[in-house]
Design an enzyme around this catalytic site. Structure first.
Site, PDB file in Angstrom:
ATOM      1  N   GLU A 118      -6.633  -2.018   2.878  1.00  0.00           N
ATOM      2  CA  GLU A 118      -7.016  -0.693   2.393  1.00  0.00           C
ATOM      3  C   GLU A 118      -7.653   0.050   3.550  1.00  0.00           C
ATOM      4  O   GLU A 118      -8.231  -0.561   4.446  1.00  0.00           O
ATOM      5  CB  GLU A 118      -7.962  -0.760   1.195  1.00  0.00           C
ATOM      6  CG  GLU A 118      -9.307  -1.353   1.486  1.00  0.00           C
ATOM      7  CD  GLU A 118     -10.161  -1.465   0.237  1.00  0.00           C
ATOM      8  OE1 GLU A 118     -11.358  -1.154   0.342  1.00  0.00           O
ATOM      9  OE2 GLU A 118      -9.661  -1.873  -0.812  1.00  0.00           O
ATOM     10  N   TYR A 122      -0.938   1.683  10.925  1.00  0.00           N
ATOM     11  CA  TYR A 122      -0.390   0.839   9.856  1.00  0.00           C
ATOM     12  C   TYR A 122       1.023   1.281   9.479  1.00  0.00           C
ATOM     13  O   TYR A 122       1.907   0.449   9.291  1.00  0.00           O
ATOM     14  CB  TYR A 122      -1.302   0.858   8.635  1.00  0.00           C
ATOM     15  CG  TYR A 122      -2.710   0.378   8.922  1.00  0.00           C
ATOM     16  CD1 TYR A 122      -2.962  -0.640   9.832  1.00  0.00           C
ATOM     17  CD2 TYR A 122      -3.801   0.959   8.293  1.00  0.00           C
ATOM     18  CE1 TYR A 122      -4.244  -1.072  10.100  1.00  0.00           C
ATOM     19  CE2 TYR A 122      -5.097   0.525   8.541  1.00  0.00           C
ATOM     20  CZ  TYR A 122      -5.313  -0.487   9.452  1.00  0.00           C
ATOM     21  OH  TYR A 122      -6.591  -0.915   9.713  1.00  0.00           O
TER      22      TYR A 122
END
Length: 157
Positions: A113, A125
């Site tokens: 997260e 990411y």
């Protein structure tokens, strides 16, 4: 000072960290994050469900990753590069090692997260293949209130 991507990785080493590395980890954490993990929180991650890997240049710790794995799911709990060394491709080196280690440990997915406002991390990411899988509304505290946590997954199979 102009920063350039890492092309020669020979001067860097990546390996497992120990409790002796916690003070350096906490120092990097404090410089890199508005809400850093404490020394005690970092030390608590040295156990059987966790892998703590570090990226060093000679003996200087430049970054680290904290990964928890339960059965075949690896969760990247923290990845942190010293701000003085950000923008050089070191986060990419470290996250690739996270993937290699997770595959070696038979993980089929890596989850994480990220703060909604952390555009640089989210970009890294996405660059390596993570996709948004959900959100936790108003999860993280900010100076002005709260912000969402973006949940991301990457399949290893």
């Amino acid at each position: 000072m102009r920063r350039v991507p890492v092309h020669n990785t020979e001067s860097y080493t990546i390996g497992n960290l120990t409790l002796d590395d916690v003070p350096d980890m906490a120092n990097i954490e404090a410089k890199a994050h508005t809400h850093p993990w404490s020394k005690a929180g970092l030390a608590d991650c040295f156990g059987p469900l966790y892998r703590i890997i570090g990226l060093k240049q000679q003996s200087q710790l430049l970054g680290f990753a904290v990964v928890q794995q339960i059965i075949d799911e690896a969760t990247l709990l923290d990845i942190c590069i010293d701000p003085a060394h950000q923008g050089l491709g070191l986060g990419l080196l470290l996250i690739r090692q996270v993937f290699d280690d997770a595959k070696q440990a038979d993980a089929v997915v890596v989850m994480l997260e990220v703060r909604q406002s952390n555009i640089v991390a989210k970009g890294l990411y996405e660059k390596v293949g993570f996709i948004e899988s959900g959100r936790r509304k108003n999860y993280y505290a900010t100076e002005g209130g709260n912000e969402d946590a973006i949940l991301m997954d990457l399949s290893l199979v």
